[in-house]
Design a protein around this motif. Structure first.
Motif, PDB file in Angstrom:
ATOM      1  N   LEU A   1      12.472  60.353  78.598  1.00 54.38           N
ATOM      2  CA  LEU A   1      13.136  60.908  77.424  1.00 54.38           C
ATOM      3  C   LEU A   1      12.250  61.937  76.728  1.00 54.38           C
ATOM      4  O   LEU A   1      12.719  63.011  76.340  1.00 54.38           O
ATOM      5  CB  LEU A   1      13.491  59.775  76.456  1.00 54.38           C
ATOM      6  CG  LEU A   1      14.190  60.195  75.158  1.00 54.38           C
ATOM      7  CD1 LEU A   1      15.495  60.917  75.454  1.00 54.38           C
ATOM      8  CD2 LEU A   1      14.437  58.975  74.277  1.00 54.38           C
ATOM      9  N   ARG A   2      10.965  61.622  76.586  1.00 51.99           N
ATOM     10  CA  ARG A   2      10.050  62.567  75.925  1.00 51.99           C
ATOM     11  C   ARG A   2       9.951  63.873  76.706  1.00 51.99           C
ATOM     12  O   ARG A   2      10.013  64.964  76.112  1.00 51.99           O
ATOM     13  CB  ARG A   2       8.669  61.944  75.784  1.00 51.99           C
ATOM     14  CG  ARG A   2       7.658  62.880  75.103  1.00 51.99           C
ATOM     15  CD  ARG A   2       6.357  62.160  74.814  1.00 51.99           C
ATOM     16  NE  ARG A   2       5.738  61.639  76.026  1.00 51.99           N
ATOM     17  CZ  ARG A   2       4.903  60.589  76.046  1.00 51.99           C
ATOM     18  NH1 ARG A   2       4.595  59.968  74.931  1.00 51.99           N
ATOM     19  NH2 ARG A   2       4.373  60.187  77.182  1.00 51.99           N
TER      20      ARG A   2
ATOM     21  N   GLU B   1      22.290  59.009  75.996  1.00 54.70           N
ATOM     22  CA  GLU B   1      22.445  59.050  74.545  1.00 54.70           C
ATOM     23  C   GLU B   1      21.963  60.389  73.960  1.00 54.70           C
ATOM     24  O   GLU B   1      22.329  60.756  72.849  1.00 54.70           O
ATOM     25  CB  GLU B   1      21.672  57.896  73.908  1.00 54.70           C
ATOM     26  CG  GLU B   1      22.296  56.524  74.175  1.00 54.70           C
ATOM     27  CD  GLU B   1      21.440  55.379  73.669  1.00 54.70           C
ATOM     28  OE1 GLU B   1      20.394  55.658  73.036  1.00 54.70           O
ATOM     29  OE2 GLU B   1      21.814  54.220  73.890  1.00 54.70           O
ATOM     30  N   GLU B   2      21.152  61.087  74.737  1.00 55.95           N
ATOM     31  CA  GLU B   2      20.616  62.382  74.298  1.00 55.95           C
ATOM     32  C   GLU B   2      21.607  63.522  74.536  1.00 55.95           C
ATOM     33  O   GLU B   2      21.387  64.660  74.078  1.00 55.95           O
ATOM     34  CB  GLU B   2      19.307  62.657  75.048  1.00 55.95           C
ATOM     35  CG  GLU B   2      18.446  63.761  74.479  1.00 55.95           C
ATOM     36  CD  GLU B   2      17.723  63.369  73.194  1.00 55.95           C
ATOM     37  OE1 GLU B   2      17.022  64.231  72.644  1.00 55.95           O
ATOM     38  OE2 GLU B   2      17.837  62.200  72.746  1.00 55.95           O
TER      39      GLU B   2
ATOM     40  N   ARG C   1      11.477  54.922  81.033  1.00 57.22           N
ATOM     41  CA  ARG C   1      12.348  55.186  79.884  1.00 57.22           C
ATOM     42  C   ARG C   1      11.681  56.149  78.910  1.00 57.22           C
ATOM     43  O   ARG C   1      12.129  57.290  78.743  1.00 57.22           O
ATOM     44  CB  ARG C   1      12.701  53.896  79.150  1.00 57.22           C
ATOM     45  CG  ARG C   1      13.658  54.111  77.965  1.00 57.22           C
ATOM     46  CD  ARG C   1      13.744  52.862  77.087  1.00 57.22           C
ATOM     47  NE  ARG C   1      12.453  52.488  76.498  1.00 57.22           N
ATOM     48  CZ  ARG C   1      12.244  51.345  75.849  1.00 57.22           C
ATOM     49  NH1 ARG C   1      13.210  50.457  75.723  1.00 57.22           N
ATOM     50  NH2 ARG C   1      11.041  51.097  75.329  1.00 57.22           N
ATOM     51  N   ASP C   2      10.597  55.708  78.300  1.00 57.78           N
ATOM     52  CA  ASP C   2       9.984  56.482  77.214  1.00 57.78           C
ATOM     53  C   ASP C   2       9.519  57.861  77.667  1.00 57.78           C
ATOM     54  O   ASP C   2       9.773  58.869  76.988  1.00 57.78           O
ATOM     55  CB  ASP C   2       8.805  55.711  76.617  1.00 57.78           C
ATOM     56  CG  ASP C   2       9.208  54.329  76.113  1.00 57.78           C
ATOM     57  OD1 ASP C   2      10.420  54.083  75.941  1.00 57.78           O
ATOM     58  OD2 ASP C   2       8.309  53.490  75.902  1.00 57.78           O
TER      59      ASP C   2
ATOM     60  N   ALA D   1      18.973  55.997  77.825  1.00 53.30           N
ATOM     61  CA  ALA D   1      18.347  56.796  76.765  1.00 53.30           C
ATOM     62  C   ALA D   1      18.670  58.282  76.935  1.00 53.30           C
ATOM     63  O   ALA D   1      18.933  58.990  75.955  1.00 53.30           O
ATOM     64  CB  ALA D   1      16.836  56.579  76.772  1.00 53.30           C
ATOM     65  N   LEU D   2      18.672  58.738  78.166  1.00 52.26           N
ATOM     66  CA  LEU D   2      18.985  60.142  78.434  1.00 52.26           C
ATOM     67  C   LEU D   2      20.453  60.442  78.167  1.00 52.26           C
ATOM     68  O   LEU D   2      20.792  61.498  77.617  1.00 52.26           O
ATOM     69  CB  LEU D   2      18.624  60.490  79.877  1.00 52.26           C
ATOM     70  CG  LEU D   2      17.122  60.583  80.166  1.00 52.26           C
ATOM     71  CD1 LEU D   2      16.852  60.540  81.662  1.00 52.26           C
ATOM     72  CD2 LEU D   2      16.538  61.865  79.557  1.00 52.26           C
TER      73      LEU D   2
ATOM     74  N   ALA E   1      22.688  65.967  71.624  1.00 47.12           N
ATOM     75  CA  ALA E   1      21.625  66.891  71.210  1.00 47.12           C
ATOM     76  C   ALA E   1      21.416  67.980  72.254  1.00 47.12           C
ATOM     77  O   ALA E   1      21.170  69.149  71.913  1.00 47.12           O
ATOM     78  CB  ALA E   1      20.323  66.115  70.987  1.00 47.12           C
ATOM     79  N   LEU E   2      21.520  67.617  73.529  1.00 45.90           N
ATOM     80  CA  LEU E   2      21.370  68.607  74.595  1.00 45.90           C
ATOM     81  C   LEU E   2      22.536  69.587  74.601  1.00 45.90           C
ATOM     82  O   LEU E   2      22.349  70.788  74.820  1.00 45.90           O
ATOM     83  CB  LEU E   2      21.270  67.903  75.951  1.00 45.90           C
ATOM     84  CG  LEU E   2      20.005  67.068  76.191  1.00 45.90           C
ATOM     85  CD1 LEU E   2      20.134  66.261  77.481  1.00 45.90           C
ATOM     86  CD2 LEU E   2      18.757  67.949  76.235  1.00 45.90           C
TER      87      LEU E   2
ATOM     88  N   ALA F   1      12.134  65.139  78.760  1.00 45.79           N
ATOM     89  CA  ALA F   1      13.407  65.851  78.640  1.00 45.79           C
ATOM     90  C   ALA F   1      13.458  66.618  77.322  1.00 45.79           C
ATOM     91  O   ALA F   1      13.882  67.785  77.278  1.00 45.79           O
ATOM     92  CB  ALA F   1      14.568  64.866  78.734  1.00 45.79           C
ATOM     93  N   ARG F   2      13.024  65.983  76.241  1.00 42.07           N
ATOM     94  CA  ARG F   2      13.040  66.645  74.932  1.00 42.07           C
ATOM     95  C   ARG F   2      12.060  67.805  74.876  1.00 42.07           C
ATOM     96  O   ARG F   2      12.370  68.879  74.335  1.00 42.07           O
ATOM     97  CB  ARG F   2      12.707  65.625  73.846  1.00 42.07           C
ATOM     98  CG  ARG F   2      13.834  64.634  73.567  1.00 42.07           C
ATOM     99  CD  ARG F   2      13.407  63.542  72.621  1.00 42.07           C
ATOM    100  NE  ARG F   2      14.524  62.706  72.198  1.00 42.07           N
ATOM    101  CZ  ARG F   2      14.410  61.579  71.514  1.00 42.07           C
ATOM    102  NH1 ARG F   2      13.192  61.143  71.154  1.00 42.07           N
ATOM    103  NH2 ARG F   2      15.473  60.879  71.171  1.00 42.07           N
TER     104      ARG F   2
END
Length: 247
Positions: free
Chosen positions: A114-115, A166-167, A110-111, A163-164, A170-171, A117-118
């Protein structure tokens, strides 16, 4: 000429298995490939050599994606070598390893997803895409139970997927799409083999219920297709359908 010609793709966990096969498939379509590995450099370099022997372009970058510095270096190296990143395939996963830190599965699945990807999105152009690779056992974990040993991994991968997803807003602001690709147990993978050793006959039983289980190479071809597939952001591709999972 392939639409991937000259495009740069980072594939996490790509020194073996589905990631390695996906890397070689996409390299044959003209993409610049960034092979990511955690600790087995010779194995990663072997994949790079195989790609280069066929005229493709690839580099190997050692990076434990649970380490922020490593994750940044992975992206920075891709940018320095090829000028940017057009696609990110989040293939690396785990959580059944022994001797790891507490909550390792959640940290990795998870963590860290997401990091990364950002971090990658900061260097991606409009039209870029992130592909998250998962399993039916994880995707449907809230509806269908899986083997006890795999449950922490499944829950963490589903958390990573959520989590992705939910991103996505922003993407979308950056013109980047996100798609998910999920498959049943894959013949020949480390996880499937381990679960089958813990539960003899589990693989055969699942094969009979599903009608077919994909091989590593077959699934890799499906992952490669999703890089440029004409689907909306947020799409989930259920490879082979969802027999036994969709009620």
């Amino acid at each position: 000429m392939s639409e991937l010609h000259g495009k740069t793709i980072i594939i996490t966990g790509s020194s073996r298995g589905v990631g390695a096969d996906t890397a070689q498939i996409l390299a044959e379509q003209g993409a610049n490939i960034v092979i990511n590995y955690r600790s087995k450099a010779p194995r990663a370099e072997k994949i790079v050599a195989a790609i280069e022997e066929k005229g493709g372009k690839a580099i190997a970058v050692g990076a434990d994606i649970t380490n922020e510095g490593d994750a940044r270096n992975l992206v920075d190296t891709a940018v320095q070598e090829f000028g940017g990143v057009d696609y990110l395939i989040l293939n690396a996963s785990g959580g059944m390893e022994k001797g790891m830190v507490e909550d390792y599965a959640m940290i990795l699945n998870r963590d860290s997803q997401l990091r990364l990807a950002r971090l990658t999105a900061e260097h991606m152009p409009e039209g870029a895409r992130i592909v998250f690779v998962t399993s039916h056992q994880a995707h449907f974990i809230r509806e269908v139970e899986t083997m006890e040993e795999y449950t922490p991994v499944a829950l963490s991968k589903r958390a990573g997927e959520d989590a992705l997803l939910e991103e996505i807003p922003a993407l979308q602001e950056k013109g980047i799409s996100l798609v998910v690709i999920s498959a049943d147990m894959i013949e020949g993978t480390v996880t499937a083999s381990l679960l089958n050793r813990l539960h003899p006959g589990a693989l055969e039983a699942r094969r009979e219920e599903a009608g077919k289980l994909y091989t590593v190479n077959e699934f890799a071809h499906e992952v490669a297709k999703m890089v440029t597939a004409d689907v909306e952001t947020g799409h989930t591709e259920l490879v082979g359908g969802g027999t036994g999972f969709i009620k």
